[in-house]
Design an enzyme around this catalytic site. Structure first.
Site, short mmCIF file in Angstrom:
data_model
loop_
_atom_site.label_atom_id
_atom_site.label_comp_id
_atom_site.label_asym_id
_atom_site.label_seq_id
_atom_site.Cartn_x
_atom_site.Cartn_y
_atom_site.Cartn_z
N LYS A 109 -18.67 14.62 -32.16
CA LYS A 109 -19.78 15.05 -31.30
C LYS A 109 -21.16 14.94 -31.96
CE LYS A 109 -17.00 18.29 -28.61
NZ LYS A 109 -16.89 19.64 -28.05
N ASP B 111 -20.70 21.23 -22.83
CA ASP B 111 -19.97 22.44 -23.27
C ASP B 111 -20.77 23.68 -22.90
OD1 ASP B 111 -17.81 21.08 -24.38
OD2 ASP B 111 -18.78 20.88 -26.33
#
Ligand code: ATR
Length: 286
Positions: A74, A110
């Site tokens: 990420k 997220d």
């Protein structure tokens, strides 16, 4: 490498390493079927050294409109995007990438996933403006802190085994709202909190249990675990037994998938009980 095929058939994928455990294909392919979309969502193992080549070359060559990005990519993927949105820039990590005119666009959903699930499961979480306790100081904690601050949390108690890491994380947000506590005193520090959130990997299958007693936590406080394997961690079992409202990590997983599906396939999908049941059934298989 295969040439890009120009059709209305849209493909996306999830990349990570290891990646076999990912439930993203199940979520997206359920929506593809449900909404009658012409497309597919694959799983691709990409090793850390291959990430740049995958994003800059293979993604296009294999005909993908974009991808989800998971552990351990990420942060590196964030650096490789041509454009990132404000959320990704603040969290310094992307989990959703799409291509437009040959450029890579990245976002971090997220935060959206966590906050949407929190606001559905515990809509009154910030009504009394009580402190929120956040355990952990990794990437997941950064996303959770960003979301909480955006939604108006006025005092956050950040507790991490390695205090220095928590201090660095708190410092990066440049706000007086985050107070770093001492891990050894975590049980005292959570006492007046209205919400307790575990963002560490403790309690996940195969990891040690999160060692914390909830005795001091007021009964009306909400306890949240972002771990979803197992669905009910020791922390949530303990919280339930004490009468707390509990929120598990599955909703975050389901909701974080929504913006990616919309970006690639053009439809905003719904997170339904039926979808949750499908993923739960799969998680039960181990
Ligand atoms: P992620 O980016 O997914 O959040 P991470 O960066 O590995 O993952 O962070 C994991 C978190 O779990 C960290 O806050 C870590 O604490 P440290 O910063 O002290 O490493 C926490 N953690 C992992 N194992 C732990 C343990 N046995 N006891 C307490 N905290 C632990």
């Amino acid at each position: 490498m295969a040439d890009k095929i120009q059709t209305d058939y849209v493909k996306a994928c999830v990349i990570g390493w290891p990646i076999a455990h990912s439930r993203s294909p199940l979520i997206h392919n359920t929506w593809i079927k449900q909404y009658g979309v012409s497309g597919a969502y694959d799983i691709r193992e990409v090793m850390p050294d291959d990430l740049e080549h995958f994003l800059k070359h293979d993604l296009d060559a294999l005909g993908y409109a974009g991808c989800n990005v998971t552990v351990p990519h990420k942060e590196h993927a964030f650096l490789l995007c041509d454009h990132v949105d404000d959320v990704a820039r603040s969290v310094k990590a992307v989990n959703t990438i799409w291509k437009r005119d040959g450029q890579l666009y990245g976002s971090n959903t997220d935060v959206y996933g966590f906050m949407t699930h929190l606001n559905i499961s515990a809509p009154d979480w910030n009504k009394e403006k009580r402190p929120v306790a956040v355990l952990g100081a990794g990437g997941a904690a950064r996303a959770v802190l960003y979301g909480l601050l955006q939604d108006g949390a006025s005092e956050i108690r950040l507790l991490n085994r390695t205090q220095e890491r928590a201090k660095e994380l708190a410092h990066s947000f440049e706000t007086p709202a985050i107070h770093v506590g001492d891990w050894a005193r975590r049980e005292q520090d959570i006492a007046e909190c209205g919400v307790l959130i575990n963002t560490t990997s403790l309690g996940m299958t195969g990891k040690p249990v999160l060692d914390i007693q909830l005795d001091g936590l007021a009964e009306e406080s909400t306890v949240i675990d972002i771990v979803y394997v197992p669905l009910e961690t020791e922390l949530l079992t303990q919280a339930k037994a004490k009468g707390h409202r509990v929120v598990n990590g599955l909703g975050m997983l389901l909701h974080q998938a929504v913006p990616g599906f919309k970006a690639w396939f053009g439809i905003e999908p719904k997170v339904t009980d039926a979808l949750e049941a499908i993923v739960l059934e799969d998680l039960a298989k181990g």
